[in-house]
Design an enzyme around this catalytic site. Structure first.
Site, PDB file in Angstrom:
ATOM      1  N   CYS A   7       0.900  -0.863  -0.017  1.00  5.74           N
ATOM      2  CA  CYS A   7       0.063   0.106   0.046  1.00  5.74           C
ATOM      3  C   CYS A   7       0.728   1.103   0.057  1.00  5.74           C
ATOM      4  O   CYS A   7       1.815   1.253   0.739  1.00  5.74           O
ATOM      5  CB  CYS A   7      -1.060   0.088   1.444  1.00  5.74           C
ATOM      6  SG  CYS A   7      -1.759   1.479   1.392  1.00  5.74           S
ATOM      7  N   CYS A  31      -3.567   1.444   9.120  1.00  2.74           N
ATOM      8  CA  CYS A  31      -3.056  -0.056   9.138  1.00  2.74           C
ATOM      9  C   CYS A  31      -1.648   0.195  10.061  1.00  2.74           C
ATOM     10  O   CYS A  31      -0.974   1.181   9.917  1.00  2.74           O
ATOM     11  CB  CYS A  31      -2.560  -0.473   7.752  1.00  2.74           C
ATOM     12  SG  CYS A  31      -4.078  -1.197   6.737  1.00  2.74           S
ATOM     13  N   CYS A  64      -8.274   2.352  -0.704  1.00  2.00           N
ATOM     14  CA  CYS A  64      -7.826   1.538   0.449  1.00  2.00           C
ATOM     15  C   CYS A  64      -7.689   0.118   0.231  1.00  2.00           C
ATOM     16  O   CYS A  64      -9.031  -0.605  -0.081  1.00  2.00           O
ATOM     17  CB  CYS A  64      -8.501   1.848   1.632  1.00  2.00           C
ATOM     18  SG  CYS A  64      -8.459   1.023   3.144  1.00  2.00           S
ATOM     19  N   GLN A 101     -21.136  -4.779  12.621  1.00  2.00           N
ATOM     20  CA  GLN A 101     -19.581  -5.050  12.578  1.00  2.00           C
ATOM     21  C   GLN A 101     -18.798  -5.045  11.266  1.00  2.00           C
ATOM     22  O   GLN A 101     -19.706  -5.323  10.061  1.00  2.00           O
ATOM     23  CB  GLN A 101     -19.538  -6.654  13.084  1.00  2.00           C
ATOM     24  CG  GLN A 101     -19.466  -7.078  14.457  1.00  2.00           C
ATOM     25  CD  GLN A 101     -18.229  -6.600  15.209  1.00  2.00           C
ATOM     26  OE1 GLN A 101     -17.438  -6.130  14.637  1.00  2.00           O
ATOM     27  NE2 GLN A 101     -18.233  -6.847  16.578  1.00  2.00           N
ATOM     28  N   GLU A 104     -29.939  -1.756  24.294  1.00  4.31           N
ATOM     29  CA  GLU A 104     -29.069  -1.211  23.149  1.00  4.31           C
ATOM     30  C   GLU A 104     -29.430   0.360  23.535  1.00  4.31           C
ATOM     31  O   GLU A 104     -30.389   0.769  23.776  1.00  4.31           O
ATOM     32  CB  GLU A 104     -29.252  -1.413  21.763  1.00  4.31           C
ATOM     33  CG  GLU A 104     -28.843  -0.464  21.024  1.00  4.31           C
ATOM     34  CD  GLU A 104     -27.216   0.033  20.937  1.00  4.31           C
ATOM     35  OE1 GLU A 104     -26.563  -1.019  20.923  1.00  4.31           O
ATOM     36  OE2 GLU A 104     -26.900   0.996  20.994  1.00  4.31           O
ATOM     37  N   ASP A 143     -21.482  -7.422  25.224  1.00  2.00           N
ATOM     38  CA  ASP A 143     -20.397  -6.995  23.849  1.00  2.00           C
ATOM     39  C   ASP A 143     -20.275  -5.561  24.172  1.00  2.00           C
ATOM     40  O   ASP A 143     -20.910  -4.576  23.002  1.00  2.00           O
ATOM     41  CB  ASP A 143     -21.261  -7.394  22.540  1.00  2.00           C
ATOM     42  CG  ASP A 143     -20.289  -7.097  21.520  1.00  2.00           C
ATOM     43  OD1 ASP A 143     -18.917  -6.943  21.526  1.00  2.00           O
ATOM     44  OD2 ASP A 143     -20.952  -7.096  20.043  1.00  2.00           O
ATOM     45  N   CYS A 152     -13.940  -5.928  21.730  1.00  2.00           N
ATOM     46  CA  CYS A 152     -12.918  -5.519  20.666  1.00  2.00           C
ATOM     47  C   CYS A 152     -11.838  -4.762  21.437  1.00  2.00           C
ATOM     48  O   CYS A 152     -10.762  -4.052  20.719  1.00  2.00           O
ATOM     49  CB  CYS A 152     -13.408  -4.462  19.751  1.00  2.00           C
ATOM     50  SG  CYS A 152     -14.193  -2.932  20.476  1.00  2.00           S
TER      51      CYS A 152
HETATM   52  N1  SAH Z   1     -23.648  -6.541  19.578  1.00  2.00           N
HETATM   53  C1  SAH Z   1     -23.597  -5.780  18.688  1.00  2.00           C
HETATM   54  C2  SAH Z   1     -22.985  -4.115  18.608  1.00  2.00           C
HETATM   55  C3  SAH Z   1     -21.716  -4.342  19.597  1.00  2.00           C
HETATM   56  S1  SAH Z   1     -20.892  -2.662  19.676  1.00  2.00           S
HETATM   57  C4  SAH Z   1     -22.991  -6.155  17.320  1.00  2.00           C
HETATM   58  O1  SAH Z   1     -22.121  -7.150  17.420  1.00  2.00           O
HETATM   59  O2  SAH Z   1     -23.284  -5.689  16.407  1.00  2.00           O
HETATM   60  C5  SAH Z   1     -21.256  -1.947  21.154  1.00  2.00           C
HETATM   61  C6  SAH Z   1     -22.732  -1.602  21.126  1.00  2.00           C
HETATM   62  O3  SAH Z   1     -23.030  -0.916  22.468  1.00  2.00           O
HETATM   63  C7  SAH Z   1     -23.032  -0.160  20.221  1.00  2.00           C
HETATM   64  O4  SAH Z   1     -24.103  -0.819  19.443  1.00  2.00           O
HETATM   65  C8  SAH Z   1     -23.548   0.931  21.219  1.00  2.00           C
HETATM   66  O5  SAH Z   1     -24.320   1.801  20.578  1.00  2.00           O
HETATM   67  C9  SAH Z   1     -23.926   0.165  22.437  1.00  2.00           C
HETATM   68  N2  SAH Z   1     -23.709   1.071  23.765  1.00  2.00           N
HETATM   69  C10 SAH Z   1     -22.878   1.943  24.022  1.00  2.00           C
HETATM   70  N3  SAH Z   1     -22.953   2.041  25.289  1.00  2.00           N
HETATM   71  C11 SAH Z   1     -23.999   1.726  25.781  1.00  2.00           C
HETATM   72  C12 SAH Z   1     -24.680   1.783  26.904  1.00  2.00           C
HETATM   73  N4  SAH Z   1     -24.386   2.604  27.928  1.00  2.00           N
HETATM   74  N5  SAH Z   1     -25.739   0.945  27.315  1.00  2.00           N
HETATM   75  C13 SAH Z   1     -26.170   0.218  26.377  1.00  2.00           C
HETATM   76  N6  SAH Z   1     -25.697   0.247  25.069  1.00  2.00           N
HETATM   77  C14 SAH Z   1     -24.602   0.990  24.828  1.00  2.00           C
END
Ligand code: SAH
Length: 451
Positions: free
Chosen positions: A71, A80, A157, A281, A331, A379, A406
């Site tokens: 790249c 990257c 990219c 994702q 969420e 998550d 992550c």
């Molecule tokens: N599980 C989903 C999203 C993961 S990313 C997937 O795999 O696609 C983390 C998520 O947490 C995001 O959608 C974000 O909007 C949410 N988030 C962030 N802070 C939060 C909070 N305080 N309470 C609830 N959700 C929250």
């Protein structure tokens, strides 16, 4: 050790920021774009109390992990960090990031499964957010340089589908012709801030979101015609209005300019609507594998109540809904919750319910209403879970917790909280969703200690 001093050292490790580590005069020296096994002459650029930063002056003996970067923007571009080493050694490094986070930060002993890498580390991203700036009085778009907001012009990219760069070029050409000014972070003036493009990996449906400082649909009406006639996979063109002086890309308001206000993809066999505001994702194929590992870890029997915290558009919970009795997702972003409800409906899933709330607040309410989940999925965003959520999860007393993260460092911290409160960490697996960057995902199975 002094600034500008030249030292010879061997790189023995890579930090989670992607810097190589060598030792000189008993001090750790961090040097970007190096590989384990490199012997280099480094110029010291900054000296702190216990460590220093350097940059490569000369490679005396290259590591066997090295490859030639394919790249032209590497390493100036901040996207990257690992284009100078082969993917196999990148995976080894990331496996170690996760292992080190859990053993050192979390003090956790568990079964560490081998990292799951991508079959193809190129063109895996389904989303791009090109910042728009000005070069020679002309709008340009590109990528941010490392640790800065300087835009490196150019949109080809290797992590993105080629069609994204054609679309971005077309938009910039239109901006030039129609004297549409790019946003200037310093003065707050100008119109076009970001070009946000997302494509469903399986469906191929494309959404374009033009992030602007003020509503200006008329100025883009001809562009919508040009783009939609040229690229038939485009199903949605929207405008997001962000008047604020902020690093946050999207503003609060989004309006449709052409077509739908969301696109649809397929994930783990479910139909998934995605609004621009909803998290999705970026590496679909690998995320599907990640969710399958999480489901295997949970090992459902069929009559469970499953809580999916931080559920986004519902993708994880919905991928498991047919294996449980009841699914509840939580969420905070309203558009994502709206998507999650639609996604259950359009995927014929009838045992799911989604709550729009902060995780901690929802967790407390769920405790009060006497919900007894068997499995809880966590998550969270990079910063991890807050104490209110962690404590409410404890009170709900699930048999299993599956943590997906992550950020291995905050995941290790949150898991160690559960270990202090009668949970065992059974298994940890790193999954690479972000080849060539320092980012890595991990999945963790925790189970309640049996007395
Ligand atoms: N599980 C989903 C999203 C993961 S990313 C997937 O795999 O696609 C983390 C998520 O947490 C995001 O959608 C974000 O909007 C949410 N988030 C962030 N802070 C939060 C909070 N305080 N309470 C609830 N959700 C929250």
């Amino acid at each position: 050790m002094d600034k500008n001093q030249i030292v010879t050292l061997e790189i023995t490790d890579i930090t989670s920021e992607g810097n190589g580590v060598g030792r000189s005069d008993g001090m750790a020296v961090f040097i970007p774009e190096t590989a384990v096994g490199d012997i280099i002459e480094a110029r010291i650029v900054k000296v702190l109390k216990n460590y220093a930063y350097g940059k490569v002056e000369k490679i005396v003996k290259p590591s066997e992990d090295r490859i030639i970067s394919d790249c032209k923007y590497f390493p100036q571009c901040g996207g990257c960090s690992f284009r100078h080493i082969n993917y196999k050694s990148e995976l080894k490094i990331k496996e170690k990031f996760v292992y080190d986070a859990f053993t050192r930060i979390g003090g956790i002993n568990a079964e560490f499964l081998p990292i799951l890498g991508c079959d193809c580390p190129d063109k895996y991203r389904n989303k791009a957010q090109y910042p728009v700036g000005t070069d020679n009085n002309r709008p340009v778009c590109g990528f941010y340089a490392k640790r800065s907001h300087r835009i490196i012009a150019g949109n080809k990219c290797r992590l993105l589908p080629s069609i994204f760069s054609y679309i971005a070029e077309e938009i910039i050409e239109y901006a030039v012709k129609n004297r549409i000014k790019s946003y200037d972070e310093n003065t707050g003036k100008g119109l076009l801030r970001h070009i946000f493009i997302r494509q469903g990996y399986h469906s191929k449906e494309i959404m374009i979101c033009l992030v602007v400082t003020k509503a200006s649909a008329v100025r883009f009406s001809e562009l919508c015609k040009i783009l939609s006639e040229k690229y038939h996979d485009i199903k949605s063109i929207v405008m997001n209005i962000n008047p604020d002086n902020t690093n946050v890309i999207l503003g609060k308001k989004t309006v449709a300019l052409w077509g739908k206000n969301k696109i649809q993809d397929i994930m783990c066999g479910n139909n998934i609507n995605i609004a621009p505001e909803a998290f999705y994702q970026v590496n679909t194929l690998q995320a599907e594998k990640l969710y399958a590992i999480a489901s295997n870890f949970a090992d459902f029997k069929g009559n469970e109540t499953l809580l999916d915290f931080y559920c986004g558009a519902g993708t994880i919970g919905l991928s498991m809904a047919s294996r449980v009795r009841k699914l509840i997702g939580v969420e905070i972003i309203p558009q994502a919750v709206e998507n999650a409800n639609e996604n259950a409906y359009i995927s014929n899933i009838h045992n799911a319910e989604f709550i729009c709330s902060d995780a901690g607040k929802a967790a407390k309410k769920l405790v009060d209403s006497g919900i007894k989940p068997d499995v809880i999925i966590l998550d969270p965003p990079r910063k991890g879970c807050d104490n209110v959520t962690l404590n409410a999860v404890l009170q709900m007393n699930p048999q299993k917790i599956v943590m997906i993260s992550c950020n291995p460092a905050t995941a290790a911290r949150d898991c160690s909280f559960f270990v202090q409160n009668e949970y065992n960490v059974e298994k940890v697996q790193a999954v690479d969703l972000f080849p060539r960057t320092t980012h890595v995902e991990c999945v963790v199975l925790l189970s309640k200690v049996q007395k």
